[in-house]
Design a protein around this motif. Structure first.
Motif, mmCIF file in Angstrom:
data_model
loop_
_atom_site.group_PDB
_atom_site.id
_atom_site.type_symbol
_atom_site.label_atom_id
_atom_site.label_comp_id
_atom_site.label_asym_id
_atom_site.label_seq_id
_atom_site.Cartn_x
_atom_site.Cartn_y
_atom_site.Cartn_z
ATOM 1 N N LEU A 190 3.300 8.308 5.288
ATOM 2 C CA LEU A 190 3.471 9.090 6.498
ATOM 3 C C LEU A 190 3.221 8.248 7.743
ATOM 4 O O LEU A 190 3.852 8.446 8.785
ATOM 5 C CB LEU A 190 2.498 10.270 6.466
ATOM 6 C CG LEU A 190 2.753 11.438 7.408
ATOM 7 C CD1 LEU A 190 4.111 12.084 7.141
ATOM 8 C CD2 LEU A 190 1.647 12.472 7.260
ATOM 9 N N CYS A 191 2.318 7.281 7.640
ATOM 10 C CA CYS A 191 1.982 6.415 8.768
ATOM 11 C C CYS A 191 2.856 5.164 8.815
ATOM 12 O O CYS A 191 2.606 4.266 9.618
ATOM 13 C CB CYS A 191 0.509 6.032 8.704
ATOM 14 S SG CYS A 191 -0.607 7.430 8.935
ATOM 15 N N CYS A 192 3.848 5.110 7.932
ATOM 16 C CA CYS A 192 4.787 3.983 7.932
ATOM 17 C C CYS A 192 6.163 4.379 8.460
ATOM 18 O O CYS A 192 7.100 3.589 8.427
ATOM 19 C CB CYS A 192 4.949 3.427 6.517
ATOM 20 S SG CYS A 192 3.470 2.678 5.824
ATOM 21 N N GLY A 193 6.301 5.623 8.899
ATOM 22 C CA GLY A 193 7.586 6.089 9.400
ATOM 23 C C GLY A 193 8.620 6.156 8.305
ATOM 24 O O GLY A 193 8.347 6.536 7.168
ATOM 25 N N SER A 194 9.837 5.755 8.636
ATOM 26 C CA SER A 194 10.953 5.803 7.676
ATOM 27 C C SER A 194 11.154 4.474 6.968
ATOM 28 O O SER A 194 12.200 4.243 6.361
ATOM 29 C CB SER A 194 12.246 6.208 8.405
ATOM 30 O OG SER A 194 12.541 5.282 9.436
ATOM 31 N N ASN A 195 10.161 3.615 7.024
ATOM 32 C CA ASN A 195 10.312 2.260 6.481
ATOM 33 C C ASN A 195 9.948 2.156 5.003
ATOM 34 O O ASN A 195 10.011 1.065 4.437
ATOM 35 C CB ASN A 195 9.425 1.281 7.268
ATOM 36 C CG ASN A 195 9.799 1.224 8.733
ATOM 37 O OD1 ASN A 195 10.982 1.255 9.064
ATOM 38 N ND2 ASN A 195 8.813 1.144 9.603
ATOM 39 N N VAL A 196 9.541 3.272 4.386
ATOM 40 C CA VAL A 196 9.110 3.227 2.993
ATOM 41 C C VAL A 196 10.116 3.974 2.135
ATOM 42 O O VAL A 196 10.351 5.176 2.320
ATOM 43 C CB VAL A 196 7.712 3.856 2.823
ATOM 44 C CG1 VAL A 196 7.268 3.790 1.368
ATOM 45 C CG2 VAL A 196 6.710 3.129 3.709
ATOM 46 N N GLY A 197 10.723 3.266 1.183
ATOM 47 C CA GLY A 197 11.704 3.864 0.298
ATOM 48 C C GLY A 197 11.068 4.429 -0.954
ATOM 49 O O GLY A 197 9.862 4.316 -1.179
ATOM 50 N N ASP A 198 11.912 5.024 -1.800
ATOM 51 C CA ASP A 198 11.414 5.657 -3.025
ATOM 52 C C ASP A 198 10.746 4.659 -3.954
ATOM 53 O O ASP A 198 9.734 4.970 -4.590
ATOM 54 C CB ASP A 198 12.565 6.358 -3.748
ATOM 55 C CG ASP A 198 13.051 7.590 -3.003
ATOM 56 O OD1 ASP A 198 12.289 8.114 -2.174
ATOM 57 O OD2 ASP A 198 14.189 8.019 -3.251
ATOM 58 N N LEU A 199 11.301 3.446 -4.061
ATOM 59 C CA LEU A 199 10.711 2.441 -4.944
ATOM 60 C C LEU A 199 9.314 2.067 -4.478
ATOM 61 O O LEU A 199 8.367 1.995 -5.282
ATOM 62 C CB LEU A 199 11.590 1.194 -5.006
ATOM 63 C CG LEU A 199 11.010 0.012 -5.808
ATOM 64 C CD1 LEU A 199 10.795 0.407 -7.269
ATOM 65 C CD2 LEU A 199 11.904 -1.217 -5.699
ATOM 66 N N GLN A 200 9.158 1.847 -3.176
ATOM 67 C CA GLN A 200 7.846 1.487 -2.639
ATOM 68 C C GLN A 200 6.828 2.608 -2.866
ATOM 69 O O GLN A 200 5.686 2.354 -3.243
ATOM 70 C CB GLN A 200 7.965 1.181 -1.149
ATOM 71 C CG GLN A 200 8.771 -0.082 -0.836
ATOM 72 C CD GLN A 200 9.259 -0.079 0.597
ATOM 73 O OE1 GLN A 200 10.172 0.668 0.930
ATOM 74 N NE2 GLN A 200 8.644 -0.893 1.438
#
Length: 385
Positions: free
Chosen positions: A148-158
């Motif tokens: 949530l604190c990474c914005g949209s930069n985190v994908g499903d794999l991560q």
């Protein structure tokens, strides 16, 4: 010391806060004056009577007195109910040199922490001996909060890698530290041909930065929430401030909702804990964060009371009607008006609201438009200059 529990239980891995607060009805004033605006009659209200939602919201523009009034109500509640409290203080108004400041300086037995210079002594991760479902839930919760604190930069794999790593670390029974979680996640990224540094690693680096310490896992949730704390976040950068706040709310919600229902002798619920969140708009507007909403919706039966301090009633926009119905007391000083914000609070006040009712011309300094349990909306003088 009189705010600490009389005994300690063993309910679940996090432990139990017994309903050690005062027995009977607890009545509070609305600020230092607490008189009706029109006829100058003293006002108080019950917070733990049958059928009453205990949670409180205060709102008003900067300098309106909402924080001062909120702290007065909170300290009166903590004293009368004999319960510990946690104040999350983003602006650092009540901590100086890791000592309580202002009204809290004379309370006694209140821990004060300037996060970034001194870490919060809370272990928010369950031990390896916890049930498998609790460990899995904790892993998912930490994943969601960091993402949530990474914005949209985190994908499903991560996200999946982070959840798996957290679960494996918690089950290992050895090093449960955030540093180990960060390093194991970093290795998992490299093993999956991903860049070695992503936003998840960056957030974990911030949480584990020795020059700006945030958490030191010394105390279990039971030990931590059995004491009173004022937590200042003013030294933290904005994104890290949000992450630390969310982790505190996650832990408070998980721990309090694990408790057995609080006792209700003669119909008056015994209280266990008070959570005060200043600058709550930043959390209320984070629609994907469920911890605060869950604590307000479900914490009443556990003896939990939540107080939210915010600048604008529009901060409640988008929250569910069920959430707002659990706010039993609203104290609104003069503040900005929006149509959607008025609509969000109309259910609490029990009628359609007009912008003029919250304007400076209707609410002079020290006067708030208030909805108390079992009373019609009215103007109340909370303080005098």
């Amino acid at each position: 010391a009189d705010r600490l529990p009389d005994q300690v239980g063993t309910h679940g891995e996090g432990g139990t806060l017994p309903p050690s607060g005062s027995v009977g009805e607890i009545r509070l004033k609305v600020g230092s004056v607490s008189k009706t605006y029109t006829d100058d009659k003293l006002v108080d209200f019950a917070i733990n009577s049958p059928g009453i939602a205990p949670h409180i919201a205060l709102m008003g523009k900067i300098g309106s007195g909402k924080t001062t009034t909120g702290i007065q109500v909170a300290l009166e509640l903590a004293e009368k109910a004999q319960i510990p409290f946690l104040l999350i203080d983003p602006k650092g108004e009540f901590v100086e040199g890791n000592q309580p400041k202002g009204r809290f300086a004379s309370c006694g037995h209140v821990g004060a922490i300037e996060v970034g210079t001194v870490p919060i002594p809370l272990d928010f991760l369950p031990p390896s001996s916890a049930p498998a479902n609790r460990i899995a839930k904790a892993a998912t919760g930490l994943r969601d909060t960091i993402a949530l604190c990474c914005g949209s930069n985190v994908g499903d794999l991560q996200k999946d890698l982070l959840r798996t790593v957290v679960q494996e670390v918690l089950n290992s029974g050895t090093d449960r530290s955030l540093e180990n979680i960060r390093d194991r996640y970093h290795q998992a990224l490299l093993a999956n041909n991903k860049s070695g540094i992503d936003s998840v690693v960056s957030r974990l680096n911030e949480l584990t930065n020795s020059d700006m310490p945030c958490f030191d896992p010394q105390m279990s949730p039971k030990q931590f929430f059995s004491q009173s704390w004022v937590i200042s976040l003013k030294e933290l950068p904005e994104e890290l401030k949000r992450l630390v706040t969310l982790l505190l709310l996650d832990t408070a919600s998980t721990f309090m909702l694990e408790q057995s229902d609080s006792n209700c002798p003669d119909g008056f619920r015994q209280l266990r804990h008070l959570l005060v969140v200043d600058e709550a708009r930043k959390i209320l507007r984070e629609k994907k964060s469920e911890s605060l909403v869950d604590l307000i919706r479900k914490g009443r039966s556990k003896g939990s009371v939540v107080m939210l301090l915010s600048q604008d009633r529009s901060d409640f926009e988008g929250q569910t009607d069920d959430f707002l119905s659990q706010i039993g007391t609203v104290i609104a000083f003069a503040c900005n008006q929006t149509r959607s914000g008025l609509g969000a609070l109309s259910g609490v006040f029990g009628r359609k609201l007009q912008a003029a009712e919250f304007a400076d011309t209707h609410l002079e300094a020290g006067v708030a438009f208030v909805k108390l349990p079992n009373r019609h909306p009215e103007r109340i003088r909370c303080w005098k200059q």
